[in-house]
Motif scaffolding. Structure first.
Motif, mmCIF file in Angstrom:
data_model
loop_
_atom_site.group_PDB
_atom_site.id
_atom_site.type_symbol
_atom_site.label_atom_id
_atom_site.label_comp_id
_atom_site.label_asym_id
_atom_site.label_seq_id
_atom_site.Cartn_x
_atom_site.Cartn_y
_atom_site.Cartn_z
ATOM 1 N N TRP A 210 0.841 -1.208 0.000
ATOM 2 C CA TRP A 210 0.000 0.000 0.000
ATOM 3 C C TRP A 210 0.873 1.254 0.000
ATOM 4 C CZ3 TRP A 210 -3.425 3.163 -1.208
ATOM 5 C CH2 TRP A 210 -3.691 4.317 -0.465
ATOM 6 N N ARG B 79 0.986 4.286 -2.697
ATOM 7 C CA ARG B 79 0.692 5.649 -2.253
ATOM 8 C C ARG B 79 1.861 6.595 -2.538
ATOM 9 N NH1 ARG B 79 0.838 6.090 3.973
ATOM 10 N NH2 ARG B 79 3.018 6.076 3.340
ATOM 11 N N ARG C 274 -6.212 9.069 -8.954
ATOM 12 C CA ARG C 274 -5.887 9.755 -7.697
ATOM 13 C C ARG C 274 -5.911 11.267 -7.833
ATOM 14 N NH1 ARG C 274 -0.058 7.706 -5.710
ATOM 15 N NH2 ARG C 274 -0.357 9.307 -4.123
ATOM 16 N N THR D 246 3.047 13.040 -5.183
ATOM 17 C CA THR D 246 2.228 12.013 -4.514
ATOM 18 C C THR D 246 1.652 12.554 -3.205
ATOM 19 O OG1 THR D 246 4.176 11.039 -3.480
ATOM 20 C CG2 THR D 246 3.410 10.044 -5.544
#
Ligand SMILES: *Cc1c(COP(=O)(O)O)cnc(C)c1O
Length: 429
Positions: free
Chosen positions: A29, A33, A377, A419
């Motif tokens: 994860w 991310r 995203r 990010t």
């Protein structure tokens, strides 16, 4: 004998009971991310999709189809599968949908079983030109058991040469013609393919795995009216769970296709995946998804343009899909080297062969990029243009004696800022 008691079996979570798997999942994860996912066959599913996946329906075994099962207790399974079927038909304007294929390859295998016998001829796109394994690769069942004839792409333009397709169809009279690939960035002339298939009485299959989301949103030509059968995956631009779907405009093919999926190539249904497909198909019918898919296309085009402006070579010079294929033929480093270098800075891509590639599939002379996941995203066209400049900078410095590490550190910092700006909050607890 000790009497078995469930104890905490139903209540203790993974973190408590299995530190090894929990830790690897947590790290995965973080990787998603903290990096930018540019692999064209990936996306970020919604929280609702993850909820649907992790439900006790995973315990239920059913075979067959809604209303016609081989096991009892299927009433809720029927509701779920019927929802997925209805939503798939509605979204794509199909007369029939089968939502059971465990993957895109399984969906294609079922189509082969429905229409062909071993030794029959398939006309499909060459893997080296952007085709897919399940369209007749020598290593795949499709290529081992069927007689495969491939069309390629024009060496100068990188595009499908429809005269070549027509000539090969006339010469070999395939029973099945397949359009669609895993690294072909441009629209395909479905109408002309259909006319060629009709002229030799062949079945016409479109595999829209990569651009299905754009079709659902109406920002890409729709193959459903032209093809006898359309297969897709649900996890690329469609932004849903891993799995496949078979669609057809011919209600008369429903039973043939259903029997080819089960009992033809699969057994019981993965109901949690079917539930998650239903969720994804409803999401894709909402107005927000049109905005998403239009942004995916805008972003892939911004990525392609910025790469070209910065001096990189993009196959066909641009894109009509989420895919951008970068050609590094003639450079001293391979697609694998470039993939590894981009991995180090948090840009995840896959090495990919390009038309005319002289290197093998483990090395390659290209990388394939995709905009579906980054768009999910929230990244926009300026962000994708920046990513294109970063990739071109890295290709540039790897092509000279320059300081690769200095460029890599600068890009890595930029990726971390990007990010952080698009965090995917709430995706996991
Ligand atoms: C991704 C893809 C598939 C499906 O692959 P699976 O890994 O089996 O889900 C099938 N066809 C094409 C053209 C693809 O790009």
């Amino acid at each position: 004998m000790t009497r078995y008691e469930p104890g905490t079996y139903f209540s203790a979570g993974l973190v408590e009971t299995d530190a090894e798997v929990a830790s690897a999942l947590a790290s995965e994860w973080k990787r998603q991310r903290d990096g930018i996912e540019l692999i064209a066959s990936e996306n970020h599913v919604s929280r609702a999709t993850l909820d649907a996946l992790a439900s006790p329906i995973v315990n239920k075994t059913v075979e067959g189809y809604p209303g016609d099962r081989y096991y009892g207790g299927a009433e809720h399974a029927d509701v779920i599968e019927q929802l997925a079927i209805g939503r798939a038909c509605h979204l794509f304007g199909a007369a029939h949908a089968n939502v059971q294929p465990h993957s895109g390859s399984q969906a294609n295998l079922a189509v082969l079983l429905a229409f062909l016998k071993p030794g029959d001829t398939i006309l499909s796109m060459d893997l080296s030109a952007g085709g897919h394994l399940s369209h007749g690769s020598k290593a795949n069942l499709s290529g081992k058991w069927m007689n495969i004839v491939h069309y390629g792409v024009d060496a100068a333009t990188g595009r499908i040469d429809m005269d070549q397709v027509a000539d090969l169809a006339a010469a070999h009279r395939p029973k099945l013609i397949i359009a669609g690939g895993s690294a072909y960035p441009r629209t395909i002339d479905f109408e002309q393919f259909a006319a060629i298939a009709t002229s030799i009485d062949a079945t016409f299959l479109v595999d829209m795995a990569h651009f299905a989301g754009l079709v659902a949103a109406g920002v890409h030509p729709d193959p459903v009216p032209h093809a006898d059968v359309v297969t897709t995956t649900t996890y690329k631009s469609l932004r849903g769970v891993r799995g496949g779907i078979v669609l057809t405009k011919h209600a008369s093919l429903a039973r043939t296709l259903d029997r080819a999926v089960f009992p033809g190539v699969q057994g019981s249904v993965m109901l949690n995946l079917v539930a998650a497909k239903a969720v994804c198909l409803a999401e894709a019918a909402r107005p927000e998804f049109r905005v998403y898919a239009a942004q995916v296309l805008d972003n892939s085009r911004a990525l392609a343009s910025s790469l070209v402006e910065a001096g990189a070579v993009v196959v066909t010079g641009g894109t009509d899909t989420p895919i951008v294929l970068v050609d590094i033929r003639g450079r001293a480093f391979t697609g694998k080297d470039l993939q590894d270098q981009l991995d180090e800075v948090g840009l995840t891509v896959n090495k990919n062969g390009v038309p005319g590639d002289e290197r093998g599939p483990r090395e390659t002379s290209g990388i394939r990029l995709g905009s579906s996941a980054g768009t999910a995203r929230g990244l926009g066209r300026d962000d994708f243009a920046q990513i294109g400049r970063w990739i071109a900078d890295i290709i540039g410095v790897m092509s000279t004696d320059g300081d690769v590490d200095a460029v890599a550190r600068r890009v890595e910092t930029g990726v971390a800022e990007l990010t952080a700006a698009y965090p995917m909050d709430g995706a996991v607890d």
